[in-house]
Scaffold this motif. Structure first.
Motif, PDB file in Angstrom:
ATOM      1  N   LEU A  11       0.866  -0.978  -0.103  1.00 49.00           N
ATOM      2  CA  LEU A  11       0.146   0.122   0.043  1.00 49.00           C
ATOM      3  C   LEU A  11       0.698   1.301   0.104  1.00 49.00           C
ATOM      4  CD1 LEU A  11      -2.664   1.416   0.088  1.00 49.00           C
ATOM      5  CD2 LEU A  11      -2.805   1.224   2.532  1.00 49.00           C
ATOM      6  N   ALA A  12       2.085   1.367   0.890  1.00 50.09           N
ATOM      7  CA  ALA A  12       2.814   2.378   0.663  1.00 50.09           C
ATOM      8  C   ALA A  12       3.537   2.787  -0.488  1.00 50.09           C
ATOM      9  CB  ALA A  12       3.844   2.403   1.941  1.00 50.09           C
ATOM     10  N   GLN A  13       3.833   1.565  -1.144  1.00 52.17           N
ATOM     11  CA  GLN A  13       4.460   1.675  -2.540  1.00 52.17           C
ATOM     12  C   GLN A  13       3.344   2.139  -3.379  1.00 52.17           C
ATOM     13  OE1 GLN A  13       5.751  -2.485  -2.935  1.00 52.17           O
ATOM     14  NE2 GLN A  13       7.899  -1.710  -2.903  1.00 52.17           N
ATOM     15  N   ARG A  14       2.323   1.590  -3.251  1.00 58.91           N
ATOM     16  CA  ARG A  14       1.282   2.269  -4.286  1.00 58.91           C
ATOM     17  C   ARG A  14       0.744   3.685  -4.166  1.00 58.91           C
ATOM     18  NH1 ARG A  14      -2.667  -2.202  -6.656  1.00 58.91           N
ATOM     19  NH2 ARG A  14      -1.306  -3.960  -7.081  1.00 58.91           N
ATOM     20  N   LEU A  15       0.787   3.978  -2.924  1.00 59.52           N
ATOM     21  CA  LEU A  15       0.540   5.520  -2.527  1.00 59.52           C
ATOM     22  C   LEU A  15       1.601   6.605  -3.037  1.00 59.52           C
ATOM     23  CD1 LEU A  15      -0.797   5.142   1.020  1.00 59.52           C
ATOM     24  CD2 LEU A  15      -2.261   5.777  -0.692  1.00 59.52           C
ATOM     25  N   ALA A  16       2.857   5.975  -2.930  1.00 56.62           N
ATOM     26  CA  ALA A  16       3.842   6.916  -3.440  1.00 56.62           C
ATOM     27  C   ALA A  16       3.920   6.885  -4.944  1.00 56.62           C
ATOM     28  CB  ALA A  16       5.341   6.186  -2.948  1.00 56.62           C
ATOM     29  N   VAL A  22       1.558   9.916  -2.406  1.00 54.16           N
ATOM     30  CA  VAL A  22       1.359  10.327  -1.186  1.00 54.16           C
ATOM     31  C   VAL A  22       2.419   9.479  -0.257  1.00 54.16           C
ATOM     32  CG1 VAL A  22      -0.072   9.647   0.960  1.00 54.16           C
ATOM     33  CG2 VAL A  22      -1.023  10.664  -1.072  1.00 54.16           C
ATOM     34  N   ILE A  23       3.410  10.362   0.251  1.00 52.13           N
ATOM     35  CA  ILE A  23       4.643   9.454   0.972  1.00 52.13           C
ATOM     36  C   ILE A  23       4.341   9.220   2.553  1.00 52.13           C
ATOM     37  CG2 ILE A  23       7.151   9.430   1.336  1.00 52.13           C
ATOM     38  CD1 ILE A  23       6.346   9.558  -1.673  1.00 52.13           C
ATOM     39  N   VAL A  24       4.414   8.120   2.840  1.00 55.23           N
ATOM     40  CA  VAL A  24       3.989   7.718   4.080  1.00 55.23           C
ATOM     41  C   VAL A  24       5.455   7.641   4.934  1.00 55.23           C
ATOM     42  CG1 VAL A  24       2.010   6.711   3.683  1.00 55.23           C
ATOM     43  CG2 VAL A  24       3.947   5.371   3.788  1.00 55.23           C
ATOM     44  N   ARG A  25       5.416   7.492   6.399  1.00 50.13           N
ATOM     45  CA  ARG A  25       6.507   7.220   6.974  1.00 50.13           C
ATOM     46  C   ARG A  25       6.512   5.651   7.358  1.00 50.13           C
ATOM     47  NH1 ARG A  25       9.232  11.413  10.006  1.00 50.13           N
ATOM     48  NH2 ARG A  25       7.851  13.350   9.685  1.00 50.13           N
ATOM     49  N   ASP A  26       7.531   5.165   6.604  1.00 49.60           N
ATOM     50  CA  ASP A  26       7.552   3.681   6.724  1.00 49.60           C
ATOM     51  C   ASP A  26       8.514   2.610   7.279  1.00 49.60           C
ATOM     52  OD1 ASP A  26       9.208   4.253   4.848  1.00 49.60           O
ATOM     53  OD2 ASP A  26       8.408   2.916   3.170  1.00 49.60           O
ATOM     54  N   HIS A  27       9.227   3.591   8.459  1.00 55.04           N
ATOM     55  CA  HIS A  27      10.592   2.897   9.255  1.00 55.04           C
ATOM     56  C   HIS A  27       9.988   1.690   9.901  1.00 55.04           C
ATOM     57  CE1 HIS A  27       8.515   6.209  11.648  1.00 55.04           C
ATOM     58  NE2 HIS A  27       9.362   5.174  12.638  1.00 55.04           N
ATOM     59  N   GLU A  28       8.929   1.415   9.960  1.00 54.13           N
ATOM     60  CA  GLU A  28       8.293   0.035  10.738  1.00 54.13           C
ATOM     61  C   GLU A  28       7.448  -0.750   9.860  1.00 54.13           C
ATOM     62  OE1 GLU A  28       6.860   1.073  14.412  1.00 54.13           O
ATOM     63  OE2 GLU A  28       8.819   2.009  15.241  1.00 54.13           O
ATOM     64  N   LEU A  36       0.866   8.041   8.873  1.00 53.20           N
ATOM     65  CA  LEU A  36       0.625   9.153   7.967  1.00 53.20           C
ATOM     66  C   LEU A  36       0.918  10.528   8.878  1.00 53.20           C
ATOM     67  CD1 LEU A  36      -2.843   8.338   6.425  1.00 53.20           C
ATOM     68  CD2 LEU A  36      -0.726   8.620   5.286  1.00 53.20           C
ATOM     69  N   ASP A  37       1.738  11.151   8.469  1.00 49.28           N
ATOM     70  CA  ASP A  37       2.413  12.293   9.166  1.00 49.28           C
ATOM     71  C   ASP A  37       1.743  13.759   8.413  1.00 49.28           C
ATOM     72  OD1 ASP A  37       3.533  14.300  10.666  1.00 49.28           O
ATOM     73  OD2 ASP A  37       5.646  13.728  10.266  1.00 49.28           O
ATOM     74  N   PRO A  38       0.825  14.514   9.067  1.00 50.15           N
ATOM     75  CA  PRO A  38       0.314  15.518   8.308  1.00 50.15           C
ATOM     76  C   PRO A  38       0.920  16.787   8.315  1.00 50.15           C
ATOM     77  CG  PRO A  38      -0.873  15.317  10.301  1.00 50.15           C
ATOM     78  CD  PRO A  38       0.036  13.759  10.112  1.00 50.15           C
ATOM     79  N   CYS A  39       2.020  16.858   9.068  1.00 51.32           N
ATOM     80  CA  CYS A  39       2.839  18.276   9.305  1.00 51.32           C
ATOM     81  C   CYS A  39       3.315  18.818   8.149  1.00 51.32           C
ATOM     82  CB  CYS A  39       3.939  17.794  10.321  1.00 51.32           C
ATOM     83  SG  CYS A  39       5.243  17.027   9.408  1.00 51.32           S
ATOM     84  N   ASN A  40       3.463  18.348   7.201  1.00 56.49           N
ATOM     85  CA  ASN A  40       3.977  18.891   5.933  1.00 56.49           C
ATOM     86  C   ASN A  40       2.832  18.997   4.802  1.00 56.49           C
ATOM     87  OD1 ASN A  40       6.728  19.417   6.545  1.00 56.49           O
ATOM     88  ND2 ASN A  40       7.003  17.152   6.250  1.00 56.49           N
ATOM     89  N   HIS A  47      -7.532  16.171   1.378  1.00 59.69           N
ATOM     90  CA  HIS A  47      -8.448  15.557   0.382  1.00 59.69           C
ATOM     91  C   HIS A  47      -7.717  14.620  -0.384  1.00 59.69           C
ATOM     92  CE1 HIS A  47     -11.256  18.159   2.327  1.00 59.69           C
ATOM     93  NE2 HIS A  47     -10.527  18.963   1.932  1.00 59.69           N
ATOM     94  N   ILE A  48      -6.362  15.074  -1.085  1.00 58.75           N
ATOM     95  CA  ILE A  48      -5.939  14.185  -1.780  1.00 58.75           C
ATOM     96  C   ILE A  48      -5.161  13.033  -1.137  1.00 58.75           C
ATOM     97  CG2 ILE A  48      -3.396  14.073  -3.186  1.00 58.75           C
ATOM     98  CD1 ILE A  48      -3.840  17.108  -3.572  1.00 58.75           C
ATOM     99  N   VAL A  49      -4.832  12.818   0.091  1.00 60.99           N
ATOM    100  CA  VAL A  49      -4.387  11.711   0.819  1.00 60.99           C
ATOM    101  C   VAL A  49      -5.575  10.958   0.968  1.00 60.99           C
ATOM    102  CG1 VAL A  49      -3.492  10.982   3.111  1.00 60.99           C
ATOM    103  CG2 VAL A  49      -2.292  13.180   2.017  1.00 60.99           C
TER     104      VAL A  49
END
Length: 87
Positions: A11-16, A22-28, A36-40, A47-49
C-alpha cells in the motif's frame, strides 16, 4: 492484509506512485503498519491523501488475491535504488 487485501508495504508503494504521490513514514513497515504524518500538508492536501487511500484500498479490495510482495523483495529493491543515488 487479510481484510485489506494488501500489505502495508505494498500500500505504501502504491500510494507513493502515480500523479499524486502520498509518501508515508514507513520505518516500521515490516511490522505491518506505517504512519501518516500531516505536518507537511498544505491546505486541502488532506483531500488528496484521503482520495488516494480510498483509491488504492478500493483496488485492493476488488482484488481476488491479497497483494503481498515479500518484504525481503521490498528491502532488496530499496537497496538497489540506493546504489543509484542520486538518480
Amino acid at each position: 492484509p487479510e481484510e485489506a487485501h494488501i500489505t502495508a508495504w505494498n500500500l505504501a508503494q502504491r500510494l507513493a506512485s502515480g500523479d499524486q504521490p502520498v509518501i508515508v513514514r514507513d520505518h516500521e513497515i515490516e511490522h505491518g503498519h506505517f504512519f501518516l504524518d500531516p505536518c507537511n500538508l498544505q491546505p486541502d492536501q488532506e483531500h488528496i491523501v484521503a482520495a488516494r487511500l480510498l483509491e488504492e484500498l478500493g483496488q485492493a479490495a476488488r482484488s481476488n488475491d491479497i497483494i503481498a510482495t515479500p518484504i525481503e523483495e521490498v528491502w532488496l529493491t530499496r537497496e538497489r535504488a540506493s546504489v543509484n543515488w542520486p538518480d
